[in-house]
Design an enzyme around this catalytic site. Structure first.
Site, PDB file in Angstrom:
ATOM      1  N   LYS A 135       0.825  -1.216   0.000  1.00 42.16           N
ATOM      2  CA  LYS A 135       0.000   0.000   0.000  1.00 42.16           C
ATOM      3  C   LYS A 135       0.856   1.260   0.000  1.00 42.16           C
ATOM      4  O   LYS A 135       1.816   1.359   0.772  1.00 42.16           O
ATOM      5  CB  LYS A 135      -0.923  -0.005   1.234  1.00 42.16           C
ATOM      6  CG  LYS A 135      -1.743   1.282   1.406  1.00 42.16           C
ATOM      7  CD  LYS A 135      -2.746   1.500   0.297  1.00 42.16           C
ATOM      8  CE  LYS A 135      -3.269   2.932   0.246  1.00 42.16           C
ATOM      9  NZ  LYS A 135      -4.018   3.210  -1.005  1.00 42.16           N
ATOM     10  N   ILE A 157      -9.357   6.761  -2.218  1.00 45.10           N
ATOM     11  CA  ILE A 157      -8.924   6.434  -0.861  1.00 45.10           C
ATOM     12  C   ILE A 157      -8.164   7.623  -0.268  1.00 45.10           C
ATOM     13  O   ILE A 157      -8.373   7.992   0.885  1.00 45.10           O
ATOM     14  CB  ILE A 157      -7.992   5.189  -0.862  1.00 45.10           C
ATOM     15  CG1 ILE A 157      -8.606   4.003  -1.620  1.00 45.10           C
ATOM     16  CG2 ILE A 157      -7.605   4.795   0.570  1.00 45.10           C
ATOM     17  CD1 ILE A 157      -9.855   3.425  -1.062  1.00 45.10           C
ATOM     18  N   GLY A 158      -7.299   8.219  -1.065  1.00 44.43           N
ATOM     19  CA  GLY A 158      -6.520   9.340  -0.546  1.00 44.43           C
ATOM     20  C   GLY A 158      -5.304   8.866   0.230  1.00 44.43           C
ATOM     21  O   GLY A 158      -4.898   9.487   1.217  1.00 44.43           O
ATOM     22  N   CYS A 211      -0.755   9.456  -8.072  1.00 43.75           N
ATOM     23  CA  CYS A 211      -1.979   9.228  -7.308  1.00 43.75           C
ATOM     24  C   CYS A 211      -2.952  10.378  -7.572  1.00 43.75           C
ATOM     25  O   CYS A 211      -2.644  11.534  -7.293  1.00 43.75           O
ATOM     26  CB  CYS A 211      -1.712   9.133  -5.811  1.00 43.75           C
ATOM     27  SG  CYS A 211      -3.244   8.804  -4.911  1.00 43.75           S
ATOM     28  N   ILE A 223      -0.034   1.291 -15.701  1.00 45.25           N
ATOM     29  CA  ILE A 223      -0.468   2.643 -15.409  1.00 45.25           C
ATOM     30  C   ILE A 223      -1.179   2.714 -14.046  1.00 45.25           C
ATOM     31  O   ILE A 223      -1.717   1.720 -13.575  1.00 45.25           O
ATOM     32  CB  ILE A 223      -1.467   3.168 -16.490  1.00 45.25           C
ATOM     33  CG1 ILE A 223      -2.657   2.242 -16.615  1.00 45.25           C
ATOM     34  CG2 ILE A 223      -0.775   3.370 -17.816  1.00 45.25           C
ATOM     35  CD1 ILE A 223      -3.750   2.707 -17.577  1.00 45.25           C
ATOM     36  N   ASN A 224      -1.151   3.902 -13.487  1.00 54.72           N
ATOM     37  CA  ASN A 224      -1.994   4.164 -12.325  1.00 54.72           C
ATOM     38  C   ASN A 224      -3.421   4.366 -12.858  1.00 54.72           C
ATOM     39  O   ASN A 224      -3.684   4.187 -14.046  1.00 54.72           O
ATOM     40  CB  ASN A 224      -1.483   5.397 -11.572  1.00 54.72           C
ATOM     41  CG  ASN A 224      -1.816   5.327 -10.087  1.00 54.72           C
ATOM     42  OD1 ASN A 224      -2.937   4.970  -9.724  1.00 54.72           O
ATOM     43  ND2 ASN A 224      -0.867   5.654  -9.249  1.00 54.72           N
TER      44      ASN A 224
HETATM   45  C1  LIG Z   1      -8.423   0.772  -4.046  1.00 51.69           C
HETATM   46  C2  LIG Z   1      -7.183   1.130  -4.815  1.00 51.69           C
HETATM   47  C3  LIG Z   1      -6.107   1.721  -4.153  1.00 51.69           C
HETATM   48  C4  LIG Z   1      -4.941   2.053  -4.838  1.00 51.69           C
HETATM   49  N1  LIG Z   1      -3.894   2.597  -4.148  1.00 51.69           N
HETATM   50  C5  LIG Z   1      -2.717   2.855  -4.792  1.00 51.69           C
HETATM   51  C6  LIG Z   1      -1.569   3.322  -4.080  1.00 51.69           C
HETATM   52  O1  LIG Z   1      -1.595   3.498  -2.852  1.00 51.69           O
HETATM   53  N2  LIG Z   1      -0.430   3.561  -4.778  1.00 51.69           N
HETATM   54  C7  LIG Z   1      -0.348   3.357  -6.133  1.00 51.69           C
HETATM   55  O2  LIG Z   1       0.706   3.570  -6.719  1.00 51.69           O
HETATM   56  N3  LIG Z   1      -1.418   2.887  -6.822  1.00 51.69           N
HETATM   57  C8  LIG Z   1      -2.595   2.632  -6.191  1.00 51.69           C
HETATM   58  N4  LIG Z   1      -3.661   2.131  -6.907  1.00 51.69           N
HETATM   59  C9  LIG Z   1      -3.533   1.898  -8.362  1.00 51.69           C
HETATM   60  C10 LIG Z   1      -3.205   0.442  -8.678  1.00 51.69           C
HETATM   61  O3  LIG Z   1      -1.975   0.055  -8.090  1.00 51.69           O
HETATM   62  C11 LIG Z   1      -3.149   0.213 -10.199  1.00 51.69           C
HETATM   63  O4  LIG Z   1      -2.153   1.037 -10.750  1.00 51.69           O
HETATM   64  C12 LIG Z   1      -4.457   0.527 -10.899  1.00 51.69           C
HETATM   65  O5  LIG Z   1      -5.550   0.178 -10.110  1.00 51.69           O
HETATM   66  C13 LIG Z   1      -4.571  -0.159 -12.270  1.00 51.69           C
HETATM   67  O6  LIG Z   1      -4.542  -1.564 -12.189  1.00 51.69           O
HETATM   68  P1  LIG Z   1      -5.873  -2.495 -12.078  1.00 51.69           P
HETATM   69  O7  LIG Z   1      -6.793  -2.102 -13.190  1.00 51.69           O
HETATM   70  O8  LIG Z   1      -5.369  -3.904 -12.171  1.00 51.69           O
HETATM   71  O9  LIG Z   1      -6.478  -2.191 -10.755  1.00 51.69           O
HETATM   72  C14 LIG Z   1      -4.853   1.797  -6.239  1.00 51.69           C
HETATM   73  C15 LIG Z   1      -5.930   1.202  -6.906  1.00 51.69           C
HETATM   74  C16 LIG Z   1      -7.085   0.860  -6.214  1.00 51.69           C
HETATM   75  C17 LIG Z   1      -8.220   0.219  -6.959  1.00 51.69           C
END
Ligand SMILES: Cc1cc2nc3c(=O)[nH]c(=O)nc-3n(C[C@H](O)[C@H](O)[C@H](O)COP(=O)(O)O)c2cc1C
Ligand SMILES: Cc1cc2nc3c(=O)[nH]c(=O)nc-3n(C[C@H](O)[C@H](O)[C@H](O)COP(=O)(O)OP(=O)(O)OC[C@H]3O[C@@H](n4cnc5c(N)ncnc54)[C@H](O)[C@@H]3O)c2cc1C
Ligand code: FES
Lengths: 303, 246
Positions: free
Chosen positions: A44, A70-71, A130, A191-192
């Site tokens: 996280k 989430i923030g 983020c 990607i984020n």
């Molecule tokens: C609930 C949630 C919390 C996330 N928190 C972070 C985070 O703390 N740091 C970060 O780099 N990415 C965060 N992400 C982004 C994910 O790591 C990822 O880059 C993004 O969700 C795309 O992949 P996915 O479609 O497989 O979820 C978060 C995503 C979700 C859904």
């Protein structure tokens, strides 16, 4: 059949890495299965100080995806080291990726310095993407100068491999990828989430208390593939690809686009066994697609 | 934790309100007020839907849910022998207070289902309790007889007065001068906050929108009075009244 892959500073048994923010600090998932089967994991997003995060509702849903705001809620880097990583170490015997967030350059620097001392951390993943924090975060990732500057500053304070996590919310992702490569990044995570929103039809108000949130899940896969494909064509460092990966076929597709390893995010929330299922299914899918060694398929879509 | 359950029955018991009985593992259920997270197989309903366990025995789980949006609408179409992918039991649930002499169950709308297991436990422990149930209107009323069958005094109230008393649950508690030294509550947040403002002590079950339901995403963090937080899916959904931030 060879599932093992390599990232700077890390040799992985397989390319599957749970994505930051969707896997807690890992140990929560050891209630479900032995997490040592994972390639590694990205924990996280951790910041220098404790953060409570945004008001709820923080979660909304959309066709084939979800939004989160989430923030960056986390207990702060010191508590992460003294509590969370201690619990993680009890159930995980591989090095992990430390995902670090922040609002100011100084916070990033200090958090990276402290987390680099933890012996379970094998690489830093700098989250400059983020969308859910008011200051910093995404701002660093949408401008090539600030992205490069922060990468350079972090490069100086840690000996660990440095992965920089990019945002898709930009007009030219190649430019930013090149800038962080030039500034010393050893790999790129991408990607984020994409920024989005939902509106409650009954009240006419945004569903998320934060109004906007990060869109993730299978709906964003085509966007992620395209961006990984683009960046692969210009950089010389490995890419950790993510965005909408739900199954073993998606893993192969992302590697074809140019990813050396993949992260699985949202899928873990819908099904806590998602990564286990993907890892167990990979050999079958490789056989079906006549793949013997995963390392050989990286970037195949470019040939 | 992650299991396939078969639908045994799914019947309408009040306006837009359904009672579903599921067949499957119940061995891990620890306390009344825990919930399950149901996958609704449809790309529009991507996230699981959290629903409280209303009642259970060695082989079955009963849930009661109101059709609210897309997911619960699809759930209402499930028939006998249909399979559902369910994660659970999740959350902490209510802890039965064995000391308080006169206890009270306070439920509003679809907050009532988890309280039925509480009532059964109180009954088993021979603890004296009354029940106040609030609904919008007569057509919404369900389960009042189930609570009566446990020997409790049941006060039903509706917002429009079409059944039982008129007004909300607190109106009834005040106007009937109902005495109790401990309570268990679940219902709309407004109702729960109104209760916390009163001088009573008890436990309340809260709702938050959930990403995962098992503590991984921090989607459901709910502030607590010690300047900290609890995840409604993990350390909740039940909070003690003194922890609730209004
Ligand atoms: C609930 C949630 C919390 C996330 N928190 C972070 C985070 O703390 N740091 C970060 O780099 N990415 C965060 N992400 C982004 C994910 O790591 C990822 O880059 C993004 O969700 C795309 O992949 P996915 O479609 O497989 O979820 C978060 C995503 C979700 C859904
Ligand atoms: C711990 C817990 C226990 C619950 N127990 C019951 C119960 O026993 N019976 C019952 O009828 N309802 C219960 N609910 C509320 C129920 O989860 C929602 O009514 C349901 O998720 C609505 O889904 P939908 O697809 O019909 O609505 P939509 O509006 O289409 O749902 C869209 C999204 O919002 C979420 N959502 C909408 N309303 C709520 C809500 N009130 N709480 C949490 N998430 C919501 C959905 O899960 C989904 O992710 C409970 C909620 C929680 C958190
Ligand atoms: S819903 Fe994910 S932590 Fe509670």
């Amino acid at each position: 059949m060879k599932l093992n892959v390599e990232l700077p500073g890390m040799k992985l048994d397989n390319p599957i890495i749970p994505a930051s923010g969707t896997f807690g600090f890992g140990y929560e998932f050891s209630e479900f299965y032995d997490i040592n089967i994972l390639g590694t994991l990205s924990f996280k997003g951790t910041t220098l100080e404790e953060r409570f995060g945004n008001k709820t509702p923080r979660i909304a849903e959309s066709t084939s995806g979800m939004l989160n705001a989430i923030g960056l809620q986390n207990p702060g880097v010191d508590a992460v080291i003294s509590n969370e990583l201690v619990k993680l170490k009890k159930v995980f015997n591989k090095k992990v990726i430390a995902n670090i967030g922040g609002s100011y350059e100084e916070d990033y620097i200090e958090a990276v310095k402290r987390i680099s001392k933890s012996d379970i951390v094998g690489a830093i993943e700098l989250n400059i993407s983020c969308p859910n924090v008011k200051e910093g975060g995404l701002l660093f990732g949408t401008n090539k100068e600030s992205a490069a500057k922060l990468t350079r500053l972090i490069r100086e304070v840690t000996d660990l491999p440095l992965y920089v996590k990019l945002s898709p919310n930009v007009t030219n992702i190649k430019e930013i990828a090149l800038a962080v490569e030039e500034a010393g990044a050893d790999a790129i995570s991408m990607i984020n989430t994409l920024v989005g929103m939902r509106i409650d039809l009954k009240t006419g108000k945004p569903v998320l208390a934060n109004t906007y949130g990060g869109f993730s899940g299978p709906a964003i896969k085509p966007v992620a593939l395209k961006m990984v494909h683009e960046v692969y064509s210009v950089v010389n460092i490995p890419i950790i690809g993510m965005g909408g990966i739900m199954n073993a076929y998606d893993v192969i597709e992302m590697m074809y686009a140019g990813a050396s390893a993949v992260q699985v995010g949202t899928a873990n929330l819908i099904d806590p066994y998602a990564c286990k299922k993907i890892i167990e299914d990979l050999p079958r899918v490789m056989k079906e697609l006549n793949i013997n060694d995963l390392k050989e398929i990286v970037g195949r879509a470019h040939l | 934790m992650n299991n396939i359950y078969s639908v045994i029955s799914n019947e309408k018991i009040a306006y837009k309100t359904y009672k579903m009985i599921l067949y499957g593992d119940t061995s891990k259920i620890k306390a009344p007020g825990q919930f399950i997270n149901i996958k609704i197989d449809n790309e529009k309903t991507f996230l699981r839907r959290p629903i409280s366990i209303c009642d259970y025995d060695s082989k079955t789980i009963t849930i009661i849910y109101k059709v609210f949006g897309e997911g619960t609408k699809i759930l209402s179409t499930k028939k006998m022998f249909d399979d559902l992918d369910i994660l659970g039991p999740l959350g902490n649930g209510f802890a039965i207070n064995k000391k308080a002499k006169k206890q009270m169950i306070i439920g509003g709308g679809v907050g009532i289902p988890p309280l039925y297991s509480v009532a059964k436990k109180l009954h088993e422990e021979n603890i004296e309790f009354d029940v106040v149930l609030g609904y919008n209107s007569k057509v919404d009323v369900f389960f009042e007889g189930m609570f009566r069958a446990l020997g409790a005094n049941v006060y039903v109230t509706t917002m429009d007065g079409s059944c039982g008393y008129k007004g909300n649950v607190l109106n009834v508690i005040r106007s009937k001068n109902l005495y109790f030294d401990y309570y268990y509550a679940c219902g709309p947040r407004k109702m729960l906050h109104a209760l916390v403002k009163e001088d009573y002590t008890g436990q309340l079950s809260f709702e938050e929108r959930m990403g995962c339901g098992f503590g991984a995403c921090m989607g459901c963090s709910h502030p607590t009075t010690d300047d900290s937080y609890k995840r409604i899916c993990k350390e909740g959904p039940v909070l003690e009244s003194f922890e609730v931030v209004i």
